[in-house]
Design an enzyme around this catalytic site. Structure first.
Site, PDB file in Angstrom:
ATOM      1  N   CYS A   1       0.821  -1.212   0.000  1.00 36.10           N
ATOM      2  CA  CYS A   1       0.000   0.000   0.000  1.00 36.10           C
ATOM      3  C   CYS A   1       0.854   1.260   0.000  1.00 36.10           C
ATOM      4  CB  CYS A   1      -0.911  -0.023   1.227  1.00 36.10           C
ATOM      5  SG  CYS A   1      -1.880   1.463   1.396  1.00 36.10           S
TER       6      CYS A   1
ATOM      7  N   CYS B   1      -0.504   4.093   2.141  1.00 37.17           N
ATOM      8  CA  CYS B   1      -0.295   3.963   3.588  1.00 37.17           C
ATOM      9  C   CYS B   1       1.170   4.225   3.948  1.00 37.17           C
ATOM     10  CB  CYS B   1      -0.625   2.550   4.065  1.00 37.17           C
ATOM     11  SG  CYS B   1      -2.110   1.859   3.387  1.00 37.17           S
ATOM     12  N   ASP B   2       2.081   3.731   3.144  1.00 34.82           N
ATOM     13  CA  ASP B   2       3.479   3.646   3.582  1.00 34.82           C
ATOM     14  C   ASP B   2       4.465   4.484   2.780  1.00 34.82           C
ATOM     15  OD1 ASP B   2       2.570   1.789   5.444  1.00 34.82           O
ATOM     16  OD2 ASP B   2       2.826   0.129   4.051  1.00 34.82           O
TER      17      ASP B   2
END
Ligand code: NAP
Length: 321
Positions: free
Chosen positions: A146, A149-150
């Site tokens: 992701c 997200c990261d």
């Protein structure tokens, strides 16, 4: 006593929430079992929660962020009276006729928590992983599925992306916002991704490609320090120093719960009948990525959620609701 509901929807991606909007507007007071967060790649709202900008969802001229779109759908479902419950279905029994018993995580008793007159399965699909050594150990320590997200954690670093489809290029393009360089590692010498995404990736000076290459190992003790790559034609292996690896090689359906309960295709997707959302069990309907291995778009998922709600409504009418 289990709680009796007219319509229970399992899953809260575009398919589940669209089914909820339609079922709620049909006065069926649907209950959505929305899932619960268990990792960055598994959370209520489905795969759009892990996406950046969605440019092709109709109605949003300037695009919309995936999580924002899911937030809007959620609010729309609640506005019409859908109830959303943060839990997972741990077990269900489709061996006899409706109502169907469902067991939920965190339930106090061994008895089913809910009985559903009609059941809509919208459990979606999830990311495939490479399966190479050290991959699972390093998830969250440099291995991710992701970028949204990261990606932020990889500012000014060199990152690799595995895959050659739209997801891989979307991740790679997004990651160029943070990374100093993004290397896409693809097992063939041509991409599967759409032409428009290919053009964008080829034009981006921060993205380069390793063709005919597979990742055979991920290096690093406490966090990723590199990947071991094998060239598929020469079999030569070499190491590439990267601090992150984003795996974007496709998906598999979340249908384990249904195995042995209703008919699945050989690849695990739920078999539906003709153009409908009906499954092999009367009163059980399926929509979204758990039954679609072909189109897999947010908008087709939403459309199939609408189909499932209408099918369920008609089925309940035929059965005296
Ligand atoms: P995909 O189209 O199935 O592509 C998967 C890619 O990963 C392929 O290039 C495949 O290689 C590679 N791959 C699969 N297994 C592998 C393995 N074990 N090791 C190494 N490489 C492997 O999946 P996707 O990219 O997730 O896209 C899924 C669907 O969503 C597509 O229809 C796509 O168009 C759509 N999508 C659209 C957008 C957008 O429009 N913005 C964004 C994301 C996804 P091969 O090519 O050799 O098979």
């Amino acid at each position: 006593m289990p709680e009796r509901r007219k319509v229970v929807i399992v899953g809260s991606g575009p398919a589940g929430l669209t089914a909820a909007i339609y079922a709620a507007r049909a006065q069926l007071e649907p209950l959505v079992i929305e899932g619960e967060p268990s990792s960055t790649s598994d959370q209520p709202g489905g795969q759009l929660m892990l996406t950046t900008e969605v440019e092709n969802y109709p109605g949003f001229v300037d695009g919309v962020m995936g999580p924002e779109l899911m937030g809007i759908m959620r609010e729309q479902a609640i506005r019409f009276g859908a109830e959303l419950r943060t839990a997972k279905v741990s077990r269900l029994d489709l061996s006899s006729t409706s109502p169907f018993p469902l067991w939920l995580t965190h339930a106090d008793s061994d008895d089913p928590a809910i009985e559903a007159d009609a059941l809509i399965i919208a459990t979606g699909a999830r990311s495939l992983m490479l399966g190479c050594p050290n991959e699972s150990r390093l998830v969250g320590y440099g291995v991710s599925t992701c970028a949204t997200c990261d990606g932020f954690f990889f500012r000014d670093q060199h990152i690799a992306v595995a895959g050659g489809g739209d997801s891989a290029l979307e991740e790679a393009l997004f990651l160029t916002r943070f990374a100093s360089k993004v290397t896409v590692v693809h097992r063939r010498d041509e991409l599967r991704a759409s032409k428009i995404m290919q053009e964008r990736a080829f034009k981006n000076p921060k993205i380069d490609f390793l063709w005919d290459s597979v990742i055979v190992d991920i290096l690093g003790d406490s966090k990723v320090s590199g990947i071991k790559v094998q060239h598929t034609t020469s079999s030569e292996t070499f190491e590439l120093a990267v601090s992150g690896l984003f795996v974007a090689i496709g998906h598999e359906p979340n249908s384990a719960l249904l195995k042995g309960q209703l008919e699945l295709e050989s690849n695990g997707y739920i078999r539906t009948i003709g153009k409908s959302s009906r499954t092999s069990v009367d009163g059980v309907f399926a929509c979204g990525d758990v039954q679609d291995d072909h189109y897999r778009q947010a908008v087709t998922s939403a459309g199939s959620g609408c189909v499932a709600a209408i099918d369920a409504e008609h089925w309940l009418e035929e059965h005296g609701e």
